[in-house]
Scaffold this motif. Structure first.
Motif, PDB file in Angstrom:
ATOM      1  N   LEU A 322    -103.379 -97.543 -48.849  1.00 29.43           N
ATOM      2  CA  LEU A 322    -104.202 -98.608 -48.261  1.00 29.43           C
ATOM      3  C   LEU A 322    -104.601 -98.185 -46.851  1.00 29.43           C
ATOM      4  N   VAL A 323    -105.885 -98.299 -46.559  1.00 32.44           N
ATOM      5  CA  VAL A 323    -106.360 -98.045 -45.197  1.00 32.44           C
ATOM      6  C   VAL A 323    -106.521 -99.388 -44.493  1.00 32.44           C
ATOM      7  N   ILE A 324    -105.735 -99.586 -43.467  1.00 35.50           N
ATOM      8  CA  ILE A 324    -105.907-100.768 -42.613  1.00 35.50           C
ATOM      9  C   ILE A 324    -106.728-100.308 -41.412  1.00 35.50           C
ATOM     10  N   THR A 325    -107.770-101.050 -41.091  1.00 32.74           N
ATOM     11  CA  THR A 325    -108.600-100.617 -39.963  1.00 32.74           C
ATOM     12  C   THR A 325    -109.049-101.797 -39.114  1.00 32.74           C
ATOM     13  N   GLY A 326    -109.432-101.497 -37.895  1.00 38.17           N
ATOM     14  CA  GLY A 326    -109.893-102.553 -37.003  1.00 38.17           C
ATOM     15  C   GLY A 326    -110.494-101.997 -35.736  1.00 38.17           C
ATOM     16  N   LEU A 327    -110.781-102.898 -34.815  1.00 29.44           N
ATOM     17  CA  LEU A 327    -111.439-102.556 -33.556  1.00 29.44           C
ATOM     18  C   LEU A 327    -110.596-103.046 -32.386  1.00 29.44           C
ATOM     19  N   ALA A 328    -110.641-102.289 -31.296  1.00 28.90           N
ATOM     20  CA  ALA A 328    -109.957-102.691 -30.070  1.00 28.90           C
ATOM     21  C   ALA A 328    -110.871-102.402 -28.893  1.00 28.90           C
ATOM     22  N   TRP A 329    -110.734-103.188 -27.843  1.00 31.05           N
ATOM     23  CA  TRP A 329    -111.596-102.988 -26.669  1.00 31.05           C
ATOM     24  C   TRP A 329    -110.968-103.618 -25.439  1.00 31.05           C
ATOM     25  N   SER A 330    -111.401-103.163 -24.272  1.00 31.32           N
ATOM     26  CA  SER A 330    -110.921-103.749 -23.025  1.00 31.32           C
ATOM     27  C   SER A 330    -112.012-103.666 -21.972  1.00 31.32           C
ATOM     28  N   GLY A 331    -112.227-104.754 -21.278  1.00 33.48           N
ATOM     29  CA  GLY A 331    -113.203-104.775 -20.188  1.00 33.48           C
ATOM     30  C   GLY A 331    -112.694-104.091 -18.935  1.00 33.48           C
ATOM     31  N   ARG A 332    -111.416-103.681 -18.959  1.00 35.75           N
ATOM     32  CA  ARG A 332    -110.854-103.013 -17.781  1.00 35.75           C
ATOM     33  C   ARG A 332    -110.844-101.498 -17.912  1.00 35.75           C
ATOM     34  N   GLY A 333    -111.307-100.983 -19.030  1.00 38.09           N
ATOM     35  CA  GLY A 333    -111.332 -99.526 -19.174  1.00 38.09           C
ATOM     36  C   GLY A 333    -111.114 -99.110 -20.608  1.00 38.09           C
TER      37      GLY A 333
END
Ligand code: MTE
Ligand code: CO
Length: 428
Positions: A322-333
């Motif tokens: 199973l491939v679990i995937t997602g997105l992550a982000w930060s406005g600080r860098g």
């Protein structure tokens, strides 16, 4: 979803990739790659291999193939009174990688998307500058430009989820975000062209930016940010901005709330103080647990979400890889690490980042794992280069209460059931 189907489709993959390939067998598992009997897709000649395809002029500007016509923006009609001052959501559950195609990137406008020709476009810089200037679009094209990738997240993203799990899909809970490669001119360049000596000490000065639409969406930006990384952008992902994203020119305010990314940018005024417009007072202000309001939460804190499996992207295969995937982000860098939990935050595994985290841009993560058909409470937790760790919903509520709307960056939970379906839930 029947187990037979699973084996069949994996067989096809095994055959196409070459059943003898050691790598393929290792991924699919020894049993999975074994032939299950004749497959007409392999043994019979197909129409597409015997007739001719479309000529090159059939789609001078291409759209996705019809089989992908569910990968579209969607709105939630009851969220807003009408579709003009409204929002729709990016289908993040169905995308991969990090770049959002413009055609399915969420839209948010307060008085509708306007149609403004390049020839009719003017950008004024006035206020505390040595020489007030008006630029045409052609003028802007003559300044040195840069290409940079940034996410744009509406402060209201995940805003419905404060009081409890509400909307059943990553598109709806987290889809007020897009990530594009912008081509534009540093705002600093244009401010310097107008001359900032008249402003005196720049430390406390501001720029007030507004759009050409009826709402104008005016916002004040402190001068140090304006001179740091803000772009006056006219291309996204290599092509002209779409009408709905501010054609022909929008402001890009990296890492800061989407509302400041003024579309159809028409004026930049250097001011002594913040204007305190509607958009930065009665709107985009955070109500705290004690009932007071916190104004000016500009930076979007680190956040992440599992995009698949998720309610709109259930597991459609049986046990096994199973491939679990997602997105992550930060406005600080940059994002430095993402952890994934299958048990609602009790234990965590560190996910694989598809690429090293980029400054104020989306990061794709994967957890390549094995699923035995068990219930999962799937979560992801992002960390950024400042050491900030994405909070749980409980931790966020302690500070913010339940009456907030904006800036909800808490950890999201999907309950994945043995049948592969997933649901938006909350864990205590
Ligand atoms: N700029 C103008 N001129 N008018 C608007 O209504 N909406 C703002 C911002 N810029 C808006 C605007 C909001 S609230 C957000 S979240 C972003 O644009 C959304 O950008 P997008 O429509 O390209 O996704
Ligand atoms: Co917004």
């Amino acid at each position: 979803m029947s187990h037979d189907f699973v084996k069949k489709s994996l067989t096809r993959r095994g055959v196409l990739k070459g059943a003898a390939s050691g790598a393929g067998a290792a991924v699919l598992g020894a049993g999975a790659a074994r032939a299950q009997g004749p497959d007409p897709l392999i043994t019979e000649k197909q129409d597409w291999a015997t007739g001719l395809g479309d000529g090159v002029d059939a789609t001078p500007y291409g759209l996705p193939i019809k089989y992908e016509d569910d990968v579209v923006r969607r709105n939630v009609p009851w969220l807003t009174a009408d579709p003009i001052s409204s929002i729709n959501f990016t289908p993040i559950h169905a995308l991969d990688g990090t770049i959002t195609p413009q055609g399915c990137a969420f839209e948010r406008h307060h008085s509708g998307a306007i149609e403004l020709k390049k020839e009719d476009y003017r950008l004024m810089i006035n206020g505390l500058v040595d020489t007030p200037l008006v630029f045409s679009y052609a003028d802007l094209e003559r300044f040195p430009r840069e290409n940079r990738v940034y996410f744009c997240e509406c402060a209201a993203n995940t805003g419905m989820e404060w009081a409890g799990a509400q909307l059943n899909g990553a598109q709806f809970t987290h889809g007020m975000i897009h990530n594009m490669e912008y081509t534009g001119i540093p705002l600093r360049t244009l401010l310097e062209e107008a001359g900032l000596a008249a402003a005196g000490d720049l430390k406390d000065k501001w720029v007030y930016v507004e759009g050409a639409d009826a709402s104008s969406n005016g916002r004040s930006i402190p001068m140090d940010k304006a001179l740091d990384d803000v772009l006056v952008a006219f291309k996204a992902n290599g092509e002209a901005l779409r009408k709905e994203h501010g054609y022909p020119v929008r402001l890009v305010v990296p890492g800061w709330e989407g509302n400041m990314w003024v579309k159809w940018l028409r004026r930049i005024e250097v001011t002594e103080a913040a204007v305190e417009s509607r958009e930065e007072t009665s709107k985009y202000t955070d109500t705290l647990a004690d009932g007071t309001s916190r104004k000016w939460t500009w930076v979007m804190d680190a956040k992440s979400v599992v995009t698949s499996p998720s309610p709109q992207s259930p597991i459609r295969h049986g046990k096994g890889p199973l491939v679990i995937t997602g997105l992550a982000w930060s406005g600080r860098g940059a994002i430095t690490r993402v952890d994934v939990s299958k048990d609602g935050g009790k234990t965590w595994e560190t996910a694989r980042l598809a690429q090293e985290g980029q400054n104020k841009a989306l990061t794709r993560f994967y957890l390549d794992t094995t699923w035995d058909g068990e219930d999962m409470l799937l979560q992801s937790r992002a960390m950024d280069e400042t050491g900030y760790v994405q909070p749980t919903k409980h931790q966020l509520r302690e500070v913010r209460g339940e009456n907030s709307v904006y800036h909800n960056n808490c950890i999201q939970t999907w309950h994945v059931k043995p049948n592969g379906e997933a649901e938006n839930v909350e864990v205590s």
